[in-house]
Design an enzyme around this catalytic site. Structure first.
Site, PDB file in Angstrom:
ATOM      1  CB  THR A  68       4.073 -40.328  29.251  1.00 52.49           C
ATOM      2  OG1 THR A  68       4.311 -40.407  31.172  1.00 52.49           O
ATOM      3  CG2 THR A  68       5.211 -39.547  29.157  1.00 52.49           C
ATOM      4  CG  ASN A 154      -3.790 -38.800  38.301  1.00 49.58           C
ATOM      5  OD1 ASN A 154      -4.520 -37.775  37.473  1.00 49.58           O
ATOM      6  ND2 ASN A 154      -2.937 -38.323  38.496  1.00 49.58           N
ATOM      7  CD  GLN A 182      -5.087 -43.841  38.023  1.00 48.80           C
ATOM      8  OE1 GLN A 182      -5.106 -45.029  38.543  1.00 48.80           O
ATOM      9  NE2 GLN A 182      -3.499 -43.317  37.812  1.00 48.80           N
ATOM     10  CB  SER A 202      -0.613 -47.262  32.085  1.00 47.71           C
ATOM     11  OG  SER A 202       0.813 -47.417  33.016  1.00 47.71           O
ATOM     12  CB  ALA A 203       0.847 -52.523  31.114  1.00 47.97           C
ATOM     13  CG  HIS A 204       2.901 -48.992  35.939  1.00 49.17           C
ATOM     14  ND1 HIS A 204       3.575 -48.081  37.248  1.00 49.17           N
ATOM     15  CD2 HIS A 204       2.860 -47.511  34.421  1.00 49.17           C
ATOM     16  CE1 HIS A 204       2.904 -46.636  36.926  1.00 49.17           C
ATOM     17  NE2 HIS A 204       3.178 -46.299  35.717  1.00 49.17           N
ATOM     18  CB  CYS A 326       7.028 -32.753  45.895  1.00 51.80           C
ATOM     19  SG  CYS A 326       8.525 -32.020  46.619  1.00 51.80           S
TER      20      CYS A 326
END
Ligand code: PLP
Length: 384
Positions: A68, A154, A182, A202-204, A326
């Site tokens: 982000t 993603n 991704q 992104s690492a996670h 959501c």
């Protein structure tokens, strides 16, 4: 618990867990003493691993707090970096598939920076960006453009036509920001060969810790840092480095670099989808006709809603995602499926199952059994 939500976060992989333990006791990488030097060594080893994963030079990699921040930093950094150049940015083109971190930042720039217009690159039914529409957008209007596209979506896992996008961007003399979050560990990333100017990771999403990411900036691409301060990360992103997160990122990058586990994950996903089609012939599998990464399945079984399916699966210990977004208590159809032209009623049933390093054959069976239970109850309720 059966975890089938690796595109949301891929749990910490063992290699990253070991790196975490070894990084917990090191000092500040800016300190010259032994403890600081240990931190510096861990960071630079991770930088090499992340650069190699992305087909980039280590000197072009700056660590951030996640993708982000990397997306925001690339967009704001390009706009501000080009302010004092002759070719100011006047146009931002962001695909209809992008993650909110890209879309919301581009909207903020267009709202706050005078002289910059934002347009959306349309998406085809198959889940790929409409390259011809991009060509037309780039041709119309004046001034230098920045194009922001993801490498892999993603939600659907659809791989984007990167070569064709790169060619259009290059022909137009525009800049190109690729969100490769991704793609990492799923397809080969080649920052240099793709001809991108900026790339984010992104690492996670690959089994490192959340809160660590990277921004890669090509030499000579306009860039002004969003966060200034102590000059860390070659003054591209100030702040004492998150050594623990960065160490897990490096370990995860090394683990996925060879794409060694992807064939196994694809086999799980393909068996899952074969069974979906056999048990529910009306199932819609989104993006199936396009090139997709091997771990992702996004589908809807007509007559069911994800809003009721995901909690029902959760009760059986299955973790999967709803394809719908959501916010403020309201469920809206996913912007990705809407951009692909999927009707709201079908999109309301969209569920995403994403496999990963910890997934097993037995997970597929358990997920199918839980779905079977849910669908037969839903059908019985409709018939009653
Ligand atoms: N870009 C894409 C395509 C993503 O899937 C995500 C995470 O959901 C992000 C960016 C944001 O990454 P992070 O969680 O590191 O901020």
């Amino acid at each position: 618990m059966i975890y089938l939500d690796h595109n949301a976060t891929s749990p910490l992989r063992p290699e990253a867990g070991q790196a975490l333990a070894s990084a917990l006791s090191v000092g500040n990488a800016s300190s010259v003493h032994a403890s600081g030097r240990s931190a510096r060594r861990l960071i630079e080893e991770s930088r090499d691993a992340v650069a190699s994963l992305a087909g980039a030079e280590a000197t072009n990699v700056a660590f951030t707090s996640g993708a982000t921040e990397a997306n925001a930093s690339a967009l704001w950094g390009a706009v501000h970096g080009a302010l004092d150049q002759e070719a100011r940015l006047t146009r931002l083109f962001v695909s209809g598939l992008e993650h909110p971190s890209m879309r919301a930042t581009a909207e903020a720039i267009a709202a706050r920076v005078a002289g910059i217009r934002l347009a959306t690159i349309p998406v085809l039914h198959d889940g790929q960006i409409d390259v011809e529409a991009l060509r037309v957008l780039l041709r119309e209007g004046k001034g230098r453009a920045l194009v922001a596209t993801m490498a892999v979506n993603n939600e659907t896992g659809v791989v984007q036509p990167l070569e064709a996008i790169g060619k259009r961007v290059n022909d137009a003399g525009a800049l190109w920001l690729v969100d490769a979050v991704q793609a990492a560990g799923k397809i080969a990333i080649d920052f240099a060969a793709w001809g991108a100017d900026y790339l984010t990771l992104s690492a996670h999403k690959i089994g490192g810790l959340a809160g660590s990411g990277a921004l890669i900036v090509k030499d000579g691409a306009p860039f002004a840092p969003m966060i200034a301060g102590g000059g860390q990360e070659r003054a591209r992103r100030a702040g004492t480095e998150n050594v623990v997160g960065i160490a897990t990122f490096g370990a995860a990058a090394r683990a996925v670099a060879g794409l060694g586990d992807i064939a196994r994950q694809s086999a799980l996903r393909d068996r899952f989808e074969r069974e979906l089609s056999r048990r529910w012939p009306g199932v819609a599998i989104f993006g199936k006709a396009s090139p997709r990464i091997g771990n992702t399945s996004n589908f809807a079984i007509p007559g069911t809603t994800a809003e009721t399916a995901i909690p029902a699966l959760d009760l059986d210990g299955i973790c999967a995602s709803s394809g719908a977004a959501c916010s403020s208590g309201k469920v809206r159809a996913s912007h990705v499926l809407t951009a692909m032209g999927v009707a709201d009623a079908l999109a309301a049933g969209a569920m995403r199952f994403s496999f990963g390093w910890s997934s097993q054959e037995s997970d597929v069976d358990a997920a199918l059994a839980s779905l079977e239970k849910f669908v037969s109850r839903a059908i019985a309720r409709t018939a009653a």
